[in-house]
Scaffold this motif. Structure first.
Motif, PDB file in Angstrom:
ATOM      1  N   UNK A 129       0.825  -1.207   0.000  1.00  0.00           N
ATOM      2  CA  UNK A 129       0.000   0.000   0.000  1.00  0.00           C
ATOM      3  C   UNK A 129       0.863   1.263   0.000  1.00  0.00           C
ATOM      4  N   UNK A 130       1.970   1.237   0.732  1.00  0.00           N
ATOM      5  CA  UNK A 130       2.858   2.394   0.748  1.00  0.00           C
ATOM      6  C   UNK A 130       3.494   2.613  -0.626  1.00  0.00           C
ATOM      7  N   UNK A 131       3.870   1.527  -1.293  1.00  0.00           N
ATOM      8  CA  UNK A 131       4.432   1.650  -2.645  1.00  0.00           C
ATOM      9  C   UNK A 131       3.386   2.220  -3.595  1.00  0.00           C
ATOM     10  N   UNK A 132       2.149   1.752  -3.478  1.00  0.00           N
ATOM     11  CA  UNK A 132       1.068   2.283  -4.314  1.00  0.00           C
ATOM     12  C   UNK A 132       0.897   3.776  -4.054  1.00  0.00           C
ATOM     13  N   UNK A 133       0.937   4.168  -2.788  1.00  0.00           N
ATOM     14  CA  UNK A 133       0.809   5.580  -2.443  1.00  0.00           C
ATOM     15  C   UNK A 133       1.929   6.404  -3.069  1.00  0.00           C
ATOM     16  N   UNK A 134       3.141   5.866  -3.071  1.00  0.00           N
ATOM     17  CA  UNK A 134       4.272   6.554  -3.677  1.00  0.00           C
ATOM     18  C   UNK A 134       4.075   6.710  -5.183  1.00  0.00           C
ATOM     19  N   UNK A 135       3.599   5.653  -5.835  1.00  0.00           N
ATOM     20  CA  UNK A 135       3.390   5.701  -7.290  1.00  0.00           C
ATOM     21  C   UNK A 135       2.309   6.709  -7.645  1.00  0.00           C
ATOM     22  N   UNK A 136       1.216   6.698  -6.879  1.00  0.00           N
ATOM     23  CA  UNK A 136       0.121   7.636  -7.142  1.00  0.00           C
ATOM     24  C   UNK A 136       0.596   9.073  -6.967  1.00  0.00           C
ATOM     25  N   UNK A 137       1.309   9.336  -5.890  1.00  0.00           N
ATOM     26  CA  UNK A 137       1.786  10.699  -5.654  1.00  0.00           C
ATOM     27  C   UNK A 137       2.761  11.141  -6.736  1.00  0.00           C
ATOM     28  N   UNK A 138       3.703  10.258  -7.096  1.00  0.00           N
ATOM     29  CA  UNK A 138       4.665  10.597  -8.146  1.00  0.00           C
ATOM     30  C   UNK A 138       3.961  10.886  -9.468  1.00  0.00           C
ATOM     31  N   UNK A 139       2.979  10.068  -9.809  1.00  0.00           N
ATOM     32  CA  UNK A 139       2.264  10.235 -11.076  1.00  0.00           C
ATOM     33  C   UNK A 139       1.501  11.549 -11.098  1.00  0.00           C
ATOM     34  N   UNK A 140       0.765  11.815 -10.041  1.00  0.00           N
ATOM     35  CA  UNK A 140      -0.019  13.053  -9.967  1.00  0.00           C
ATOM     36  C   UNK A 140       0.888  14.277 -10.027  1.00  0.00           C
ATOM     37  N   UNK A 141       1.949  14.265  -9.226  1.00  0.00           N
ATOM     38  CA  UNK A 141       2.802  15.447  -9.160  1.00  0.00           C
ATOM     39  C   UNK A 141       3.607  15.639 -10.441  1.00  0.00           C
ATOM     40  N   UNK A 142       4.008  14.548 -11.083  1.00  0.00           N
ATOM     41  CA  UNK A 142       4.731  14.703 -12.356  1.00  0.00           C
ATOM     42  C   UNK A 142       3.866  15.436 -13.374  1.00  0.00           C
ATOM     43  N   UNK A 143       2.637  14.947 -13.574  1.00  0.00           N
ATOM     44  CA  UNK A 143       1.800  15.528 -14.613  1.00  0.00           C
ATOM     45  C   UNK A 143       1.347  16.943 -14.265  1.00  0.00           C
ATOM     46  N   UNK A 144       1.008  17.176 -13.029  1.00  0.00           N
ATOM     47  CA  UNK A 144       0.607  18.522 -12.634  1.00  0.00           C
ATOM     48  C   UNK A 144       1.781  19.491 -12.747  1.00  0.00           C
ATOM     49  N   UNK A 145       2.945  19.048 -12.336  1.00  0.00           N
ATOM     50  CA  UNK A 145       4.144  19.879 -12.409  1.00  0.00           C
ATOM     51  C   UNK A 145       4.486  20.193 -13.865  1.00  0.00           C
ATOM     52  N   UNK A 146       4.406  19.177 -14.707  1.00  0.00           N
ATOM     53  CA  UNK A 146       4.720  19.376 -16.127  1.00  0.00           C
ATOM     54  C   UNK A 146       3.726  20.331 -16.788  1.00  0.00           C
ATOM     55  N   UNK A 147       2.444  20.153 -16.496  1.00  0.00           N
ATOM     56  CA  UNK A 147       1.423  21.047 -17.059  1.00  0.00           C
ATOM     57  C   UNK A 147       1.656  22.485 -16.606  1.00  0.00           C
ATOM     58  N   UNK A 148       2.056  22.645 -15.344  1.00  0.00           N
ATOM     59  CA  UNK A 148       2.321  23.990 -14.820  1.00  0.00           C
ATOM     60  C   UNK A 148       3.423  24.696 -15.608  1.00  0.00           C
ATOM     61  N   UNK A 149       4.353  23.931 -16.153  1.00  0.00           N
ATOM     62  CA  UNK A 149       5.430  24.529 -16.946  1.00  0.00           C
ATOM     63  C   UNK A 149       5.019  24.749 -18.396  1.00  0.00           C
ATOM     64  N   UNK A 150       4.252  23.836 -18.943  1.00  0.00           N
ATOM     65  CA  UNK A 150       3.981  23.886 -20.375  1.00  0.00           C
ATOM     66  C   UNK A 150       2.811  24.786 -20.743  1.00  0.00           C
ATOM     67  N   UNK A 151       1.970  25.105 -19.809  1.00  0.00           N
ATOM     68  CA  UNK A 151       0.893  26.063 -20.042  1.00  0.00           C
ATOM     69  C   UNK A 151       1.334  27.426 -19.527  1.00  0.00           C
TER      70      UNK A 151
END
Length: 245
Positions: free
Chosen positions: A86-108
């Motif tokens: 469950x902790x690994x899943x939590x890490x993957x979810x957080x990494x995925x969400x933050x990667x895409x949100x962070x990337x969008x924040x730069x590209x828009x």
């Protein structure tokens, strides 16, 4: 916030010992950053208030479903194994969400100009500036990202305290501005340490190294990974530069 300030104070108070491990000089930190330390502290504290309120609401809403798992008599090895998954899943979810949100924040451009650029007012990152963001970004990346990690993984409130504390400690370490590979345990298990976001905070790396806080996986998979070399400067300290590796 207390942890951030303690780490910042310890690293700077260490003087001659830690000074030689800086990725930027103290002069660069004072001159290149576009925000005062007082503004950073106020911004981080306000964000933490929002996160605390959201956490309390989540625990209230989901707490009844988690108590049984904490108090059941499952085999200890099975329980530990499931908790680790469950902790690994939590890490993957957080990494995925933050990667895409962070990337969008730069590209828009609109989002970068009006929201994410606040974080990049720190060209020279330091520990308690790790979570200095526009309040909207703080809510979208950190608060919602944390809530999704909690809900998607099914970790208990007790486990979530460990998980979010660890994520915060890792984020603070990433932005501390010191290259300490020999004595820093994070360097043994994670690639995206202090030099990784430091490259991202420089002009040449602004569209690379979006991954945070745990792994560099999404950057590597999607072509936004900028490898780096950490070189020792003649005048003392270190410098992270892009490499061809």
């Amino acid at each position: 916030m207390d942890y951030c300030l303690i780490i910042h104070w310890l690293l700077n108070a260490a003087g001659l010992f830690c000074g030689k491990y800086r990725l930027h000089s103290k002069e660069d930190e004072d001159q290149k950053n576009l925000v005062t330390k007082g503004e950073v502290i106020r911004g981080v504290l306000s964000q933490q208030v929002v996160q605390a309120v959201v956490a309390i609401i989540l625990f209230k809403v989901t707490g009844g479903n988690k108590t049984h798992e904490d108090t059941s008599n499952h085999n200890i090895l099975v329980h530990v194994g499931l908790s680790a998954i469950k902790l690994v899943i939590a890490m993957i979810v957080m990494d995925t969400w933050q990667y895409w949100m962070h990337r969008v924040m730069h590209q828009k451009k609109f989002l970068y100009k009006h929201i994410h650029s606040q974080h990049h007012r720190l060209t020279v990152p330091y520990s308690f500036g790790a979570l200095y963001n526009n309040p909207i970004e703080g809510f979208l990346l950190d608060t919602i990202g944390g809530a999704l990690s909690f809900l998607a993984s099914g970790i208990t409130p007790r486990a979530s305290i460990f998980f979010f504390s660890f994520a915060t400690i890792k984020t603070v370490d990433d932005h501390c501005g010191f290259w300490l590979p020999r004595i820093n345990p994070f360097h043994r298990f994670f690639y995206n340490n202090a030099a990784y976001p430091d490259v991202h905070h420089q002009f040449y790396g602004a569209n690379y190294n979006f991954s945070q806080p745990f792994f560099s996986t999404w950057d590597r998979l999607l072509g936004t990974f900028m490898p780096y070399s950490v070189l020792q400067r003649d005048e003392g300290g270190f410098e992270a530069r892009p490499s061809q590796d």
